[in-house]
Design an enzyme around this catalytic site. Sequence first.
Site, PDB file in Angstrom:
ATOM      1  N   ASP A  41      49.509  10.446  28.361  1.00 53.67           N
ATOM      2  CA  ASP A  41      49.863  11.311  29.391  1.00 53.67           C
ATOM      3  C   ASP A  41      50.078  10.291  30.875  1.00 53.67           C
ATOM      4  O   ASP A  41      50.556   9.221  30.155  1.00 53.67           O
ATOM      5  CB  ASP A  41      48.586  12.123  30.062  1.00 53.67           C
ATOM      6  CG  ASP A  41      48.786  13.355  30.857  1.00 53.67           C
ATOM      7  OD1 ASP A  41      49.496  14.559  30.023  1.00 53.67           O
ATOM      8  OD2 ASP A  41      48.634  13.179  31.934  1.00 53.67           O
TER       9      ASP A  41
ATOM     10  N   LYS B 238      41.802  16.758  26.283  1.00 50.16           N
ATOM     11  CA  LYS B 238      42.315  16.035  27.617  1.00 50.16           C
ATOM     12  C   LYS B 238      41.574  15.159  27.247  1.00 50.16           C
ATOM     13  O   LYS B 238      39.794  15.507  27.402  1.00 50.16           O
ATOM     14  CB  LYS B 238      42.428  17.242  28.494  1.00 50.16           C
ATOM     15  CG  LYS B 238      44.008  15.909  29.262  1.00 50.16           C
ATOM     16  CD  LYS B 238      45.116  16.426  28.121  1.00 50.16           C
ATOM     17  CE  LYS B 238      46.097  15.815  28.833  1.00 50.16           C
ATOM     18  NZ  LYS B 238      47.432  16.176  29.194  1.00 50.16           N
TER      19      LYS B 238
END
Length: 448
Positions: free
Chosen positions: A168, A128
């Site tokens: 995201d 991430k």
Amino acid sequence: MLTNEYLQRVYAQCEKRNGGESEFLQAVREVLESLEPLMEKHPEYESAGLLERLVEPERFVQFRVPWVDDSGKIQVNRGYRVQFNSAIGPYKGGLRLHPSVNASVIKFLGFEQTFKNSLTGLPMGGGKGGSDFDPKGKSDMEIMRFCQSFMTELYRHIGQFTDVPAGDIGVGAREVGYLFGQYKRLRNEYSGVLTGKGLSYGGSLARTEATGYGLCYFTQEALRCMRDDSFEGKTVVISGSGNVAQFACQKAQQLGGKVVAMSDSSGYVYDPAGIDLELMLDVKGARRARISVYAEERPGAVYTPGCSGIWSIPCDIALPCATQNEINEESAKLLVKNGCTVVCEGANMPSTPEAIEVYLANNVLYGPAKAANAGGVATSGLEMSQNSLRLSWTFEEVDARLQEIMKNIFHNAENAAKECGKPGNLMVGANVAGFLKVADAMLSQGVV
């Protein structure tokens, strides 16, 4: 509560090393608690130091991101990338641009991503990244300059066989395009290093819709198998109004549900006649306006400032699609009191541990994020496959694969829960099913 001595020791060490990182510690504790039933059956985990390695990222990169705004002033943000676990494939996970981004948030998201990616059945590890940059109110040129500066450091750490980022919160098609262009320029190569790309340069059909659609496919399968029920005739409340929420709304409506509320960071709208998705897409997509504009233009709709009140609206199904820890114990009790029987998560970790306890104590069908919102990364994996094959599949082909993946995720979680003596507890089932594949790969590869 952790009762196993090994798990207690692992968590205590993690807490000591990551003091103050509440989101990350919350995610770690939830997984470790779910693994309690496995410990007596698998003493090899302790002898191999497997859990100590599992909660420690393989690599964590933090860097500065200097960029110049439209007035000529130099701005500086922080950039992050965590490469958490590569046991089953290259690191895979989105990039988040939001003022709330910090080391704890990135590590929690990367840790969760490890198990989510495992659940898809595709060969992807967990990663991430992101920055505390806020794209709201910025011009296209400011966002381009930021993305180019961000990628000027990030490109050293990623690649199609190493680490494949995606979008995201705050990172949509525009941002992915700027990031991809800069990567291509710096590396002088054209590869599938990012997913969520535009269709003209290697993107996949159905990727935009995938997380929201996948959430509803998971929920529909859980309803069918656990309740002999469906979306048909159900009242649905969805938090958020970004990509995930928009397409969860669309699919829930297609499946026969009536979505009556959505939100953004300023407040929420209640539309008793059912959300007009075309208007919502225009307001939140094309115009990038606040959600209050929807209420101004939609007769009968009511706007209320503040986000948490959305959970006071009576519903059968709640789909939290906004951000982490948006449903606390009080909100969960309000949902149950007002008749909600299903909560499936489109955002990452949107329910606090206390809220989850309320769901479980009241027989709410609870679909945890790492299972229910895995459709986005699953379709990103399908985009990687298409890039490697130099092929493009039709929308229908991708959507059919997505449906099959989400159904399999549900059944894997349900079966794992039964085997652990926790029938119906999809949180335990998802954590265990995701963990076992990663654990087996880690044991096979030695101490790395």
